[in-house]
Scaffold this active site. Sequence first.
Site, short mmCIF file in Angstrom:
data_model
loop_
_atom_site.label_atom_id
_atom_site.label_comp_id
_atom_site.label_asym_id
_atom_site.label_seq_id
_atom_site.Cartn_x
_atom_site.Cartn_y
_atom_site.Cartn_z
N LYS A 213 -8.32 -25.88 -36.92
CA LYS A 213 -8.19 -26.56 -35.63
C LYS A 213 -7.95 -25.54 -34.51
CE LYS A 213 -7.24 -29.47 -32.42
NZ LYS A 213 -8.15 -30.44 -31.87
N CYS A 267 -5.68 -29.44 -24.84
CA CYS A 267 -6.11 -28.81 -26.09
C CYS A 267 -6.41 -27.34 -25.90
CB CYS A 267 -7.35 -29.53 -26.62
SG CYS A 267 -7.15 -31.31 -26.60
#
Length: 439
Positions: A213, A267
């Site tokens: 991720k 993010c």
Amino acid sequence: MRKVCILGQGYIGLPTALVFATHGLNVVGMDVNERIIHTLSNGGLHIQEPGLEEYFDKAVGSGNLTFSITVEEADAFIITVPTPFLNDSIGEYNGQIYKKADMQFVVSAAEMILPYLNKGNLVILESTSPPRTTVDLVQPILERSGLRAGEDFFLVYCPERVLPGQILKELIDNARVIGGVDRQSAEAGRDLYASFVKGDILLTDATTAEMVKLMENTYRDVNIAIANEFSRLADRFGINIWEAIDIANRHPRVKILNPGAGVGGHCISVDPWFLVEAAPELARLIYAARSVNDSQPDYVIEFVTRCLNGTVKGSKIAVLGLSFKPGVDDLRESPAIDIARKLGKLGAMVKAYEPFKLDVRVPEIQTVSSLEEVLESAEILLLLVGHKEFAELDPIFISRTTQVKTVIDTTNLLNQTEWMNAGFIFYRLGIGIGVTTAA
Ligand code: SAJ
């Protein structure tokens, strides 16, 4: 019917609750924020995302979904809480300051699950986290129950990888990474997500999944940083970066991203710091990319200042767009907000309009809820977010009905020729001032 309790009803937790509920699972959407639970329980939505309303109606109509401010017993618990960084939570390596993740929401979510954890349960962490969070932080908390991860309950790290603006589609279609603390945990995770995921489900261990991720978003951050740096160089050398990128991207193995106002959102502007924090002596390139992207708003201000002959003081500026990227209402870490606020501090008279959040209130920025209001009395139009509706602005109408004389586009959205033909002075980020575009 299997029951899932989802802790955190934000941009990821709520859509996840909706897809599970519409795929036959019994879902409790849990959040500690009473206002959010009150809104959702009364049929309202606290966030905007394409398709969310339809899914919400379907999920609520199915009778499979309830909302609660407390955790309930369930077969599976999914943690989708924020992992922000705090401004005063910083580290230092070799004189360089880096930001540190604030894991308090993950810790408190794990602690909230603790009293409800039973043998055979599955616990999933989705929140983006520094490497080893699942095994070093979450597992010890859950094991305070006396139950053992991998033996008595399953424990998984499963990152969300969806793009804001396309969350519901990508939740279902994207490949999903399931990292278990052991193989059985990964398989239990796969069985749960298989209820709605159409993309491939890839099993691995928890720390690899965390790293995957972080690598994905860091890869994007580094690539946006090089685009921003190229655009500064183009500006210095008096060339048009947009034309140069178009040509470079005709090489079969080159795909340069777009320069812009900076990197925002919860993010990409955050996740690379998790790697820097975990190993500052190794993550040097990642650090440099973060520094370039974090300084892009200041670069934009410098560019705007040059466009306005050396000072923004007293300029009446209409800022178009405050969200962190086109097509969304999300303001988190938005570079546009940073720019609008700093221009105000430098003495510009700034009004800002965000079409995706008409009632937006931002400290220190005067916001308005319509295009007419933002253009009223403005002399400079500063486009910071490439929302589609801004591409439809009519330069002739604006030249007839407003005082705007100068247009500055940081997004490569507006058609320079049309605006210049309508009599505007037009600047675009990444084009040395005085250089004209090729097209
Ligand atoms: N941006 C640029 N130039 C570009 C592309 C983006 O300046 O060429 C800027 C955007 O304007 C925005 C920021 O970067 O401010 C991030 O936008 P984004 O669209 O690249 O990404 P996010 O933050 O909306 O979503 C990302 C996605 N990750 C990747 O594409 C690798 C998404 O799949 C992740 O699920 C999400 O982060 C997340 O939750 O981690």
